[in-house]
Structures are given as structure tokens and as C-alpha cells.
Scaffold this motif. Structure first.
Motif, short mmCIF file in Angstrom:
data_model
loop_
_atom_site.label_atom_id
_atom_site.label_comp_id
_atom_site.label_asym_id
_atom_site.label_seq_id
_atom_site.Cartn_x
_atom_site.Cartn_y
_atom_site.Cartn_z
N THR A 44 46.64 32.11 43.90
CA THR A 44 45.26 32.59 43.74
C THR A 44 44.79 33.31 44.99
OG1 THR A 44 44.76 30.89 42.13
CG2 THR A 44 42.88 31.83 43.26
N THR A 45 45.26 32.86 46.14
CA THR A 45 44.89 33.52 47.40
C THR A 45 45.35 34.99 47.36
OG1 THR A 45 45.11 31.42 48.54
CG2 THR A 45 45.10 33.39 49.93
N ARG A 48 43.02 36.86 45.20
CA ARG A 48 41.73 37.09 45.86
C ARG A 48 41.88 38.19 46.93
NH1 ARG A 48 38.32 32.50 47.58
NH2 ARG A 48 36.72 33.84 46.70
N ALA A 53 38.28 39.84 47.22
CA ALA A 53 37.35 38.71 47.26
C ALA A 53 37.44 38.03 48.63
CB ALA A 53 37.68 37.71 46.16
N SER A 84 39.87 36.18 36.16
CA SER A 84 39.99 35.11 37.16
C SER A 84 40.28 33.78 36.49
CB SER A 84 38.69 34.97 37.95
OG SER A 84 38.38 36.20 38.52
#
Ligand code: ATP
Length: 271
Positions: A44-45, A48, A53, A84
Motif C-alpha cells: 500500500t505504501t 500511496r 498521497a 483504494s
């Protein structure tokens, strides 16, 4: 050599206690790619980081030869859509929520959706099985229905690249297959390039041409499902033994989990 459709070069991003570093990834136009890896490995990093993000610490990301951070938000949204992990729901109808996917195509003073906008949105709502909920509020949908509405909105954006973070995490098996079959069809028929984070290694194996395996903030390995989903690699990264076989229908690798009970029974029968 021709320019890759989507390219991540020497990329790094993260948080004070966790850094993703040295990420190099190149996606071909029309490819279907899965990001896999244990909890907390950085999947997820990376998402992002790609979507800005969180700030880039090092490296570049480019789409069709153009650096992402040099594109306007509108230009970016016309080419790349994001689903997301957690759907941001509001007191808005499902239809209005999905129609927001058309915003990147609206002119400066265009406040109302056109007939085409409705047609495109309704088509993807139908394909994701949320058209029947169009007049409900997003807050009135179940988690899986919200997830499908989020996918309908991203497709309504008509992107060339679709990024999805665990798009099937809330879906029952019927809708898991229906959504992944839909993405596969759009990938095959319209050349939609897909990059999705997925936990289920068997779904990843079945639907993805290529897999990218993360471990401890680094890209551990990448390749075809056959190259990545091996007993040794899975045991090393997930720290659990598995049984690997081949699906006789698709010829793709299939993973079976090994429980403690199975291990004990196997050892007992061997001694
Ligand atoms: N907002 C944040 N601030 C600080 N650390 C964070 C933040 N979000 C995530 N982390 C940390 O970054 C690391 C990587 O998290 P990330 O969400 O990228 O993992 P993941 O591979 O997507 O995991 P999962 O499979 O559980 O979704 C974790 O150790 C997590 O605790």
C-alpha cells in the motif's frame, strides 16, 4: 528500446518508521500485474507513493514517457484511475458517486453530466452489479457493494492504467470472479493495463501475467506466476510452508496452505 508504458525508477517513499526503497518496475501496455507480499511489506505504501498521497523521497515514476508529477491532476486522472483499499463513502447517491469518474473530462464551466457520461457510468454500474443500487446512498451499501461502486467509478474514468489496492477483499466468491473477469476482459479487449495489490495467491496466479513480490520494504522478485510462486520463494518470504501444484485447467500454479494439524499428522504417519 521502446519506452515502457509505466515505469518506476529507483523509487523510494515511506513514513518515519518505514521506508520503501530501490523500487524499479516497468509495466507493458495491456499487461495485467499483481503486487503480492506479506502484511506490512510495503504494497500500500507503494500505491500511496504512486498516487502522491505520500511524498517521493527518491526516484521517478513515468506514464507513457511523461513524469507523473509533471502532469496536471486532470491529465493524470484521464490516464490513470485508482481504487483504494478503503472506500471513502459520503452521503452521496451511488449514481452520483460513480458519475464523479467523469469529472476529469468536464470543461471548466460544465456543471452537469452529459448523456454520454450517464451511459458510460450506467454501463460500468451494470457490469459491476451496482446499477440496481443507483438511488441508494453510498453509506447504505455493504462493504462489498461499496467496493464494486468504487471499481465502477474508476472504470467510468476510462483510464489506460488502473491501480487497485486489494479490490476483492470484501467480495464474496461470485463477485470476486465477476470483477476479476471484467478486469481481464477490459484488459484483453481494450488494452487496459492493470496493477493490483492482491493477497490471494491463487487469484493472483490465475489472473495476472506478472507478479511483483514485496518483502520488508523491498521488491523481492518479479516474474510470471510460475517464476514467482515457488515453494522456496513463498517459504522464504511468507515464512510458512505451502504445497504448490498446477491447476490442470489453466496450467497456472495453485497454492495449498499447510496447517499445524496437517504437519503433525504427516509427521506421525511418517514415523
Ligand atoms: N501512516 C503511516 N504512518 C506510519 N507508518 C505507516 C503508516 N502506514 C503504514 N505504515 C507502516 O508501513 C509499513 C508498510 O505498510 P503497508 O500498508 O505498505 O503494508 P502492506 O504491504 O500494504 O500490508 P497489508 O498486506 O497489511 O495491507 C507497515 O509497517 C506499517 O506499519
Amino acid at each position: 528500446m521502446s519506452e515502457a508504458f509505466f515505469r518506476i525508477d529507483n523509487f523510494s517513499c515511506g513514513y518515519p518508521g518505514f521506508k520503501l526503497s530501490g523500487i524499479n518496475l516497468s509495466l507493458e501496455k495491456g499487461s495485467f500485474n499483481g503486487i503480492i507480499g506479506p502484511n506490512g511489506s510495503g504494497k500500500t505504501t507503494l500505491f500511496r507513493g504512486i498516487t502522491s498521497a505520500i511524498a517521493t523521497l527518491e526516484g521517478t515514476i513515468s506514464l507513457k514517457g511523461q513524469q507523473l508529477d509533471r502532469l496536471s491532476l486532470k491529465e493524470r486522472a484521464q490516464q490513470m484511475a485508482i481504487v483504494s483499499q478503503f472506500v471513502d463513502v459520503d452521503q452521496v447517491s451511488v449514481e452520483d458517486y460513480v458519475l464523479m469518474g467523469r469529472m476529469p473530462y468536464h470543461g471548466r464551466f460544465q456543471f452537469f453530466e452529459s448523456k454520454d457520461d450517464y451511459e458510460i457510468a450506467h454501463n460500468y454500474m451494470q457490469l459491476t452489479d451496482v446499477l440496481k443500487h443507483k438511488d441508494k446512498l453510498m453509506t447504505e451499501l455493504s462493504g462489498g457493494e461499496q467496493q464494486r461502486a468504487a471499481i465502477a467509478r474508476a472504470l467510468t474514468q476510462e483510464p489506460e492504467l488502473l491501480l487497485l489496492d486489494e479490490p476483492t477483499s470484501h467480495l464474496d466468491i461470485t463477485h470476486q470472479v465477476r470483477i476479476l473477469d471484467l478486469l481481464h476482459r477490459l484488459n484483453q479487449e481494450m488494452g487496459l493495463t492493470v496493477l493490483m495489490v492482491v493477497h490471494d495467491l491463487n487469484l493472483a496466479s490465475e489472473y495476472c501475467d506478472r507478479l511483483v513480490l514485496f518483502n520488508d520494504g523491498k521488491l523481492f522478485t518479479q516474474g510470471t506466476p510460475d517464476e514467482v510462486l515457488t515453494f522456496d520463494t513463498i517459504e522464504k518470504v511468507y515464512r510458512t510452508p505451502v504445497i504448490t501444484r498446477t491447476n490442470p485447467y489453466s496450467n497456472k500454479p495453485v497454492i495449498f496452505l499447510v496447517s499445524e494439524k496437517m504437519m503433525k499428522e504427516t509427521k506421525a504417519s511418517e514415523s
